[in-house]
Each structure stands twice: as C-alpha cells, then as structure tokens.
Design a protein around this motif. Structure first.
Motif, PDB file in Angstrom:
ATOM      1  N   ALA A  47      -8.009   8.976   2.390  1.00  6.07           N
ATOM      2  CA  ALA A  47      -6.687   9.613   2.397  1.00  6.07           C
ATOM      3  C   ALA A  47      -5.983   9.429   1.052  1.00  6.07           C
ATOM      4  CB  ALA A  47      -5.843   9.033   3.526  1.00  6.07           C
ATOM      5  N   VAL A  48      -6.095   8.225   0.481  1.00  6.20           N
ATOM      6  CA  VAL A  48      -5.468   7.971  -0.824  1.00  6.20           C
ATOM      7  C   VAL A  48      -6.086   8.871  -1.897  1.00  6.20           C
ATOM      8  CG1 VAL A  48      -5.230   6.267  -2.668  1.00  6.20           C
ATOM      9  CG2 VAL A  48      -4.767   5.613  -0.299  1.00  6.20           C
ATOM     10  N   THR A  49      -7.404   8.955  -1.905  1.00  4.99           N
ATOM     11  CA  THR A  49      -8.089   9.808  -2.883  1.00  4.99           C
ATOM     12  C   THR A  49      -7.631  11.257  -2.748  1.00  4.99           C
ATOM     13  OG1 THR A  49     -10.035   8.368  -2.851  1.00  4.99           O
ATOM     14  CG2 THR A  49     -10.347  10.596  -3.703  1.00  4.99           C
ATOM     15  N   MET A  50      -7.562  11.727  -1.509  1.00 11.37           N
ATOM     16  CA  MET A  50      -7.155  13.108  -1.249  1.00 11.37           C
ATOM     17  C   MET A  50      -5.714  13.340  -1.706  1.00 11.37           C
ATOM     18  SD  MET A  50      -7.504  15.111   2.380  1.00 11.37           S
ATOM     19  CE  MET A  50      -6.236  14.105   3.152  1.00 11.37           C
ATOM     20  N   ASP A  51      -4.818  12.392  -1.414  1.00 12.10           N
ATOM     21  CA  ASP A  51      -3.408  12.550  -1.786  1.00 12.10           C
ATOM     22  C   ASP A  51      -3.217  12.554  -3.303  1.00 12.10           C
ATOM     23  OD1 ASP A  51      -2.785  12.677   0.875  1.00 12.10           O
ATOM     24  OD2 ASP A  51      -2.102  10.583   1.029  1.00 12.10           O
ATOM     25  N   VAL A  52      -3.949  11.695  -4.003  1.00 10.52           N
ATOM     26  CA  VAL A  52      -3.854  11.641  -5.463  1.00 10.52           C
ATOM     27  C   VAL A  52      -4.295  12.964  -6.077  1.00 10.52           C
ATOM     28  CG1 VAL A  52      -4.835  10.573  -7.536  1.00 10.52           C
ATOM     29  CG2 VAL A  52      -4.079   9.140  -5.640  1.00 10.52           C
ATOM     30  N   LEU A  53      -5.400  13.515  -5.573  1.00 13.69           N
ATOM     31  CA  LEU A  53      -5.883  14.793  -6.097  1.00 13.69           C
ATOM     32  C   LEU A  53      -4.924  15.924  -5.753  1.00 13.69           C
ATOM     33  CD1 LEU A  53      -9.675  14.387  -5.269  1.00 13.69           C
ATOM     34  CD2 LEU A  53      -8.660  14.485  -7.545  1.00 13.69           C
ATOM     35  N   ALA A  54      -4.365  15.892  -4.534  1.00 18.86           N
ATOM     36  CA  ALA A  54      -3.426  16.946  -4.128  1.00 18.86           C
ATOM     37  C   ALA A  54      -2.196  16.956  -5.019  1.00 18.86           C
ATOM     38  CB  ALA A  54      -3.034  16.742  -2.665  1.00 18.86           C
ATOM     39  N   ALA A  55      -1.719  15.779  -5.397  1.00 21.54           N
ATOM     40  CA  ALA A  55      -0.527  15.684  -6.244  1.00 21.54           C
ATOM     41  C   ALA A  55      -0.781  16.209  -7.650  1.00 21.54           C
ATOM     42  CB  ALA A  55      -0.056  14.229  -6.305  1.00 21.54           C
ATOM     43  N   SER A  56      -2.051  16.250  -8.046  1.00 21.28           N
ATOM     44  CA  SER A  56      -2.380  16.677  -9.407  1.00 21.28           C
ATOM     45  C   SER A  56      -2.834  18.125  -9.474  1.00 21.28           C
ATOM     46  CB  SER A  56      -3.494  15.785  -9.983  1.00 21.28           C
ATOM     47  OG  SER A  56      -3.117  14.423  -9.948  1.00 21.28           O
TER      48      SER A  56
END
Length: 535
Positions: A101-110
């Motif tokens: 989830a953290v990986t997905m959220d970081v990529l989504a924010a970028s």
C-alpha cells in the motif's frame, strides 16, 4: 498468485562476524512445495529463512526469484508487534499488504508530475490486489472470529493482547497471507490444540509453497513432504524425502552406514599397516639379499594397497544435549497444592480450584489459549494473589521453573552471573556446567537477554541439573529447543523421580510425558470464569 515460479538459494554462505552460520547451502522451492528445515539450534535455519525472504543478503552465493515478481511472505519465530501497532496494522504488515500500500501510494502521488510511472503504479496495484489488500479488513474480521479473537478488537494495540491472544494473532496472519511462497519460523509456538488443528488445515489448503521451521514433530509428519537438514557450523545441507518419521528412519540408516563404512576403513587400514610393518621388520632381519628383496617387495605391495584403500571420513557428530535430572532429596508426601483457590485478573476469574500434588505425580494442565493455564502455574507458585482459598508448598521442596517467556534469563546481567545466582556455584563450576549445554565462553559474559530463546532454555535446564530440583514446573518447555534436545528432555523426564507440572501443546511430547493426572481448564462464555476438571 503466480501459476508457476520458484524461489531458490544458490550456494549461499552467511557469516556473523567470524562465525560461519551457512556455507554453500542450496535450496530450490518450487510451486506448492512442502519443505521443513531441521537442524540443531544455531545451524542456520532462521538465517536461511531470512535470506530467502530477502531480509538479509548472503555473503556469497545468491537468492533468486523466478519470476522477479514472485511474492514471499515471512513470519518470524518471536512476536514482533511494534509499539502501539493495532491488530489490523499488524496483520497488514505481516501479510505484506502494508508495504504494498505504501509503495502504491508513493507512486500515485508522483504520477501527475511523472506520467512515466504509470507502468510501475500498475504493477504496484496488481501486487496490492494479489496480496489481498482490497478486502483485508473484511477478511481479517472473519479470520479473527475463526481463531477466537473478537473482531471488534482490530483497533486494539497488539501489546495489549494476552499471551494466548497474541498467539492467535500470529495464527490469523498465517491464515490471511496470500503470497506465492510462505516462510514460517516455529508457527506452532504457544498455539493450543484447536489452533494447531486450524493451522494444519490452513497449510494443507494453501496453494502457496511452504518452507517451515518447527519443533512440532506431529506437524512435520502431517504438513511436509521434504526435509532439508542443515549441518552445524556451516557444514552444508542434506535432503530427505517424506515427513519427519521417514526422515528420522532414513537418517538413522544413513548414519549407521557411515559409521560402518568408517569402522571398516579403520579396521582395514590397521590390518594392512600391521602387515606392512611386519614385512619391514622381516626384511631388516633377513640374512640373504634374495630374502630381503622378496620381503621388501611384499612390503611395497602392502604400502601400495594401503594407498588404494578407499578413505572414509569419520561421520560428523553434532553437539547433543546430555541432560540428567535427579531429585537430590525427597520432600514430604504432599509437595504442593491449592484448596478452594480463586484468582481474579480484571474480568477473568480462575477457580475455585482444588489440587494436590504428591511425590512422583505428573500433572498435565490442558485447555485452550486464554483458559488460565499459566495463571494456574503462577497461583501454585505464589506469583499471583488468591482472592479466595489457600496454597500449600511442602517442606523440602526444591523448585525448578521454566517460564513460557524464559523471563529468568531476560535481564541485562551476564549469563554467568545469573547462573551463579541461581545455582550458588563457583565460577569455574558454573562455566563447566554451561559448557555441557553448549554455552561456552562466547555466551557466558553476554547479557542473558541477548541470548536466543533456545540458549536461554538450555541455561534454565542447566540450572535444574545443578540444583537437584524435586518439583519441576514446565510451561511450554519444547518451545525454542531443537528436535534432538526435545528427545533428550523426554528421556531425562522419563528418569526423573520427582514431581512435574506440565503445560505443553507439543502433541508428541505430551503423549510421551506419561501424565498420572490431567487438569482440564474449561472457560465459561457466560461469566468468563474458568473451571477445572481433573482426571
């Protein structure tokens, strides 16, 4: 989950300082594998699991995942909940969902600034969904109810759960994992019999490949089809087909064959060497040159034959626990007991209980997690106050207690100081005693709390042997012991003439204990009172 794939360790070597833990060990974990790692404490079982999980890197060799997206789950031996971590957060972390989830959220924010990350975001989303992140909370509620935890407690910090509930939380994590490969380090620790059955059903049903470390011989017979034995001191590994019983029989046959081959080599070498030396002596005593030459030629033939003898190395004999428990003196006929005893801990009530232990009794305390087995032991030993009733401890009783968490060896004092305090031994005698339990100079000056669970268990057993205890109170004694040490403990208890109180969920150990009486604790759903039934 991937339809095909494999996890592999290729010739991996791992050192901690100058100590070789693993040396050139290879292991291939194909799809739907059922593999158990066995070996003595310190042989590198947990280390190999961490290498396979990618938590540590080998000093030589490599770990491969094929395909690279292969998902690997790992559950450690000891509880690892973080401060103030809720039960749901713990389950998300242990199943790999939180990291995904953290990986997905970081990529989504970028994504807005870097549209080129769309492919990586898509892969991260696929991983999150494959691990079960989209419905984790709903599944967690169902699984918690299944293992006996109120689903309303998902927001409760794990550190506020009881020991039994924490064990069920670990089981819940296993049931929730959706990875291609699942690595389990002592998954049966602290589980009750119902939890063990649920674990076995889950392992049988999961499509994941399994690699597990366990001291539970019953589980190793039922859940695995391949045994990988790690040899002490970086001695490599051997593989065996079947479960634990097949492994045990095959290993014994192999060891017997190795010793027979070595004994044959030694006998043949001695026979040829004796003939060679005899011929040499004859040559030196011979009076004619012809006789000397003939005798020397014969000696030369024997020397060549000696060089051709197929060499057999002496089989490696690992350290073994040599445990002898002797009740140095007998106490009175009544060793310990409870009369109308009631213990209250918040809403939980244990009792009233009546219990009498006499010399030579073997009491097995049984019941599900949370029924108060450890509380009963504490009541018997005077560790908790009684709300009603009384406790009795006979004259001349020398008590030996092995706590479930091995708290006696959890302090900052050096192990040597703790053992001397427990046994009143002089330093040289204490060092000698600990060496017999494979706790040598590298261990004795370390803080006791820095020792592994298995090392702390061996230290406690060393103290029992030195003190000549006549009342043993054992709370999950097989936790953290290797399989051969468990068998040695079984033999030591078989010859022990004192009184023993046992709490254990190791089914085979329980069977071989030879209980003379059993106290079954039965929790009540209506008033949270635990009653007892003796037999």
């Amino acid at each position: 989950m991937h339809a095909t794939g494999a996890l592999a360790a290729r010739e991996v070597t791992k050192l901690y300082g100058s100590q070789v833990v693993l040396e050139r060990v290879s292991l291939v974990v194909p799809q739907r594998a059922r593999i158990a790692l066995v070996g003595s404490n310190g042989s590198g079982k947990s280390t190999l699991l961490r290498l396979l999980a990618g938590l540590e890197q080998p000093d030589a060799g490599r770990v491969e995942r094929a395909p690279a997206e292969l998902t690997v789950g790992w559950l450690p031996q000891e509880p690892d909940a973080r401060p103030d971590e809720s039960l749901l957060d713990y389950l998300a972390r242990r199943t790999g969902v939180a990291e995904a989830a953290v990986t997905m959220d970081v990529l989504a924010a970028s994504l807005e600034q870097q549209p080129s990350l769309a492919g990586r975001y898509s892969e991260a989303l696929d991983r999150f969904l494959a691990l079960g992140g989209d419905d984790l909370e709903a599944r967690a509620k169902g699984v918690c109810a299944q293992v006996g935890i109120d689903p309303a407690r998902l927001d409760t910090p794990v550190q506020h759960l009881s020991g039994g509930q924490a064990a069920r939380a670990r089981l819940a994590a296993i049931l929730l994992v959706r990875t291609d490969v699942l690595l389990l380090d002592e998954p049966t620790n602290d589980l009750d019999f119902a939890g063990l059955e649920l674990l076995e059903r889950s392992l049988a049903a999961t499509p994941a490949a399994l690699v597990l470390v366990s001291h539970d011989r019953e589980l190793l017979d039922r859940a695995v089809t391949r045994i990988v034995e790690l040899v002490d001191g970086g001695g490599g590994s051997r593989e065996w087909a079947g479960g634990f019983s097949e492994y045990e029989a095959a290993r014994e046959r192999a060891r017997r064959g190795e010793f027979e081959a070595f004994e044959h080599f030694v006998a043949e070498r001695e026979r040829v060497e004796e003939g060679f030396h005899r011929r040499r002596e004859w040559a030196e005593r011979a009076t004619s040159q012809r006789r000397k030459k003939k005798t020397r030629d014969a000696a030369g033939n024997l020397e060549r034959k000696l060089a051709r003898i197929e060499r057999a190395e002496k089989p490696y004999e690992p350290w073994k626990l040599r445990l002898s428990l002797r009740a140095e003196r007998r106490g009175g006929n009544v060793v310990a007991g409870l009369e109308g005893a009631v213990v209250r801990r918040g809403a939980f009530v244990l009792g009233p209980l009546d219990l009498e232990l006499r010399h030579g009794d073997r009491l097995a305390v049984a019941g599900p997690n949370g029924s108060g087995k450890t509380t009963l032991l504490h009541a018997l030993l005077g560790r908790v106050s009684l709300e009603a009733g009384r406790r009795m401890l006979g004259a001349g009783v020398v008590l030996g207690e092995l706590e479930q968490g091995r708290e006696r060896f959890g302090g900052s004092e050096p192990l040597l100081a703790t053992v001397r305090q427990e046994t009143a031994l002089h330093e040289p005698d204490a060092r000698t005693l600990l060496a017999k339990f494979d706790l040598a100079a590298a261990h004795v000056l370390r803080p006791a709390s820095s020792l592994s669970p298995g090392e702390r268990t061996r230290a406690a057993l060393a103290c029992f042997m030195a003190r000549g205890v006549n009342l043993l109170v054992l709370d999950e004694p097989t936790n953290h012991l290797d399989l051969e040490a468990i068998e040695q403990l079984e033999m030591a208890l078989a010859g022990f003439t004192g009184t023993v109180v046992l709490v254990s969920h190791d089914r085979r150990f329980h069977e071989r204990f030879g209980a003379t009486q059993t106290l079954q604790l039965e929790p009540s759903d209506t008033n949270e009172r635990t009653a007892a039934k003796g037999r």
